[in-house]
Design an enzyme around this catalytic site. Structure first.
Site, PDB file in Angstrom:
ATOM      1  N   ASP A 103      17.595  26.342   4.285  1.00  0.00           N
ATOM      2  CA  ASP A 103      16.540  26.415   4.939  1.00  0.00           C
ATOM      3  C   ASP A 103      16.563  26.838   6.550  1.00  0.00           C
ATOM      4  O   ASP A 103      17.732  26.360   7.049  1.00  0.00           O
ATOM      5  CB  ASP A 103      15.540  25.787   4.504  1.00  0.00           C
ATOM      6  CG  ASP A 103      15.806  24.164   4.717  1.00  0.00           C
ATOM      7  OD1 ASP A 103      16.860  23.954   5.280  1.00  0.00           O
ATOM      8  OD2 ASP A 103      15.182  23.467   3.844  1.00  0.00           O
ATOM      9  N   ASN A 157       7.955  13.678   0.476  1.00  0.00           N
ATOM     10  CA  ASN A 157       7.075  13.947  -0.699  1.00  0.00           C
ATOM     11  C   ASN A 157       8.007  15.016  -2.009  1.00  0.00           C
ATOM     12  O   ASN A 157       7.380  15.445  -2.684  1.00  0.00           O
ATOM     13  CB  ASN A 157       6.049  15.055  -0.261  1.00  0.00           C
ATOM     14  CG  ASN A 157       6.821  16.450   0.383  1.00  0.00           C
ATOM     15  OD1 ASN A 157       7.910  16.543   0.195  1.00  0.00           O
ATOM     16  ND2 ASN A 157       6.149  17.347   0.969  1.00  0.00           N
ATOM     17  N   HIS A 184      10.179  17.115  -1.818  1.00  0.00           N
ATOM     18  CA  HIS A 184      10.780  18.480  -1.572  1.00  0.00           C
ATOM     19  C   HIS A 184      12.296  18.612  -1.408  1.00  0.00           C
ATOM     20  O   HIS A 184      12.961  17.237  -1.187  1.00  0.00           O
ATOM     21  CB  HIS A 184      10.306  19.264  -0.218  1.00  0.00           C
ATOM     22  CG  HIS A 184      10.485  19.005   1.086  1.00  0.00           C
ATOM     23  ND1 HIS A 184       9.564  18.913   1.999  1.00  0.00           N
ATOM     24  CD2 HIS A 184      11.800  18.506   1.356  1.00  0.00           C
ATOM     25  CE1 HIS A 184      10.373  18.361   3.284  1.00  0.00           C
ATOM     26  NE2 HIS A 184      11.554  18.106   2.856  1.00  0.00           N
ATOM     27  N   GLU A 232       8.133  22.763  -1.383  1.00  0.00           N
ATOM     28  CA  GLU A 232       6.925  21.539  -1.334  1.00  0.00           C
ATOM     29  C   GLU A 232       6.505  21.578  -2.847  1.00  0.00           C
ATOM     30  O   GLU A 232       6.769  22.262  -3.801  1.00  0.00           O
ATOM     31  CB  GLU A 232       6.012  22.145  -0.305  1.00  0.00           C
ATOM     32  CG  GLU A 232       6.715  22.428   0.945  1.00  0.00           C
ATOM     33  CD  GLU A 232       6.965  21.036   1.747  1.00  0.00           C
ATOM     34  OE1 GLU A 232       7.116  20.027   0.918  1.00  0.00           O
ATOM     35  OE2 GLU A 232       6.709  21.035   3.041  1.00  0.00           O
TER      36      GLU A 232
HETATM   37  C1  GLP Z   1      14.147  18.964   5.724  1.00  0.00           C
HETATM   38  C2  GLP Z   1      14.959  19.615   5.035  1.00  0.00           C
HETATM   39  C3  GLP Z   1      15.224  19.312   3.836  1.00  0.00           C
HETATM   40  C4  GLP Z   1      15.917  17.731   4.065  1.00  0.00           C
HETATM   41  C5  GLP Z   1      14.751  16.863   4.464  1.00  0.00           C
HETATM   42  C6  GLP Z   1      15.051  15.440   4.598  1.00  0.00           C
HETATM   43  O1  GLP Z   1      12.799  18.841   5.241  1.00  0.00           O
HETATM   44  N1  GLP Z   1      14.143  21.158   5.041  1.00  0.00           N
HETATM   45  O2  GLP Z   1      16.281  20.175   3.182  1.00  0.00           O
HETATM   46  O3  GLP Z   1      16.381  17.238   2.777  1.00  0.00           O
HETATM   47  O4  GLP Z   1      14.354  17.330   5.559  1.00  0.00           O
HETATM   48  O5  GLP Z   1      15.160  15.244   5.733  1.00  0.00           O
HETATM   49  P1  GLP Z   1      15.822  13.773   6.596  1.00  0.00           P
HETATM   50  O6  GLP Z   1      17.214  13.546   5.947  1.00  0.00           O
HETATM   51  O7  GLP Z   1      15.553  13.932   7.988  1.00  0.00           O
HETATM   52  O8  GLP Z   1      14.916  12.943   5.877  1.00  0.00           O
END
Ligand code: GLP
Length: 240
Positions: free
Chosen positions: A69, A138, A140, A145
């Site tokens: 993404d 949440n 995702h 989402e």
């Molecule tokens: C973002 C990314 C996800 C990732 C998530 C968790 O939202 N789009 O792919 O898994 O964050 O991130 P973190 O590891 O910083 O908690």
């Protein structure tokens, strides 16, 4: 199929477990196609991957990767963009990374057209062998989402308020939209590895592993995959 689970002592060990799998897979198949994730949880994975690859003489000049993404409207030189993250954590350390480390272009004039271009390039690659995933607070995966259809493809999405608030590199002004691979794309990878560490991930991990398959926990879609494993530290596993 149930989601496999590996619980290790620390976040560092969890990252090393993931990096070991990646190095072994690249050594077996240097032209492998990887699906990459960003987020704070993944930073130690890239550092360990580069270290192990160097120590073991693993060929890092032939794999192709597709990030999950990218934010819409955030330039690649902004530290919050996933392009910036991927360059600093990975591609800056690789020879000839330009054309084989792929991300959606968040600055494309038409993000919908860009999502379709990315989807087509991914399809033309022959498909992802190993998809790395983090998990949002949440539940995702990518930027899919809660409520996302499990057949969803690469597209432009609106980010949940909670997701925007957790993007600390934007100092309270995170973008509203992103381009993300869909859950349908993720489930097509031959193997999925989800990494979660820290107490903040204990609730979404419990929702993913203990509460059945539900659109309201996108990560629970991995139970529909035949080779999906969650690699967790003790804190992330503390509510299981
Ligand atoms: C973002 C990314 C996800 C990732 C998530 C968790 O939202 N789009 O792919 O898994 O964050 O991130 P973190 O590891 O910083 O908690």
């Amino acid at each position: 199929m149930a989601i496999g689970k590996i619980v290790v002592e620390s976040a560092a060990q969890a990252a090393k477990t993931v990096a070991e799998i990646l190095v072994a897979s690249i050594q077996r198949e240097p032209e492998i196609v990887l699906g990459l994730a960003t987020g704070e949880t993944m930073r130690p994975v890239y550092r360990m991957l580069l270290k192990l690859a160097f120590e073991r003489d693993c060929p890092m000049n032939r794999f192709t990767s597709f990030n999950l993404d990218e934010f819409v409207g955030v330039p690649p030189n902004h530290p919050g963009s996933f392009a910036y993250y991927t360059k600093s954590e990975l591609s800056a350390n690789l020879a000839d990374a330009g054309s084989r480390i792929n991300l959606p272009n968040g600055m494309a004039a038409n993000p919908e057209v860009e999502a379709a271009r990315y989807e087509a390039k991914l399809a033309a690659s022959g498909g992802i062998a190993i998809q790395l995933l983090g998990i949002g607070r949440n539940g995702h995966i990518g930027f899919n989402e809660p409520g996302t259809n499990f057949e969803s493809r690469t597209r432009v999405v609106e980010l949940a308020t909670e997701t925007r608030q957790s993007q600390h590199l934007f100092r309270g002004d995170a973008p509203m939209r992103a381009i993300t691979m869909g859950i349908g794309n993720i489930l097509e990878a031959r193997k999925c590895i989800l990494l979660a560490t820290g107490l903040v991930k204990a609730e979404p991990v419990a929702a993913m592993l203990n509460h059945g398959v539900s659109r309201y926990c996108p990560a629970s879609a991995l139970a529909l995959h035949c080779d999906a494993t969650a690699i967790l530290d003790h804190e992330a596993a503390s509510l299981l």
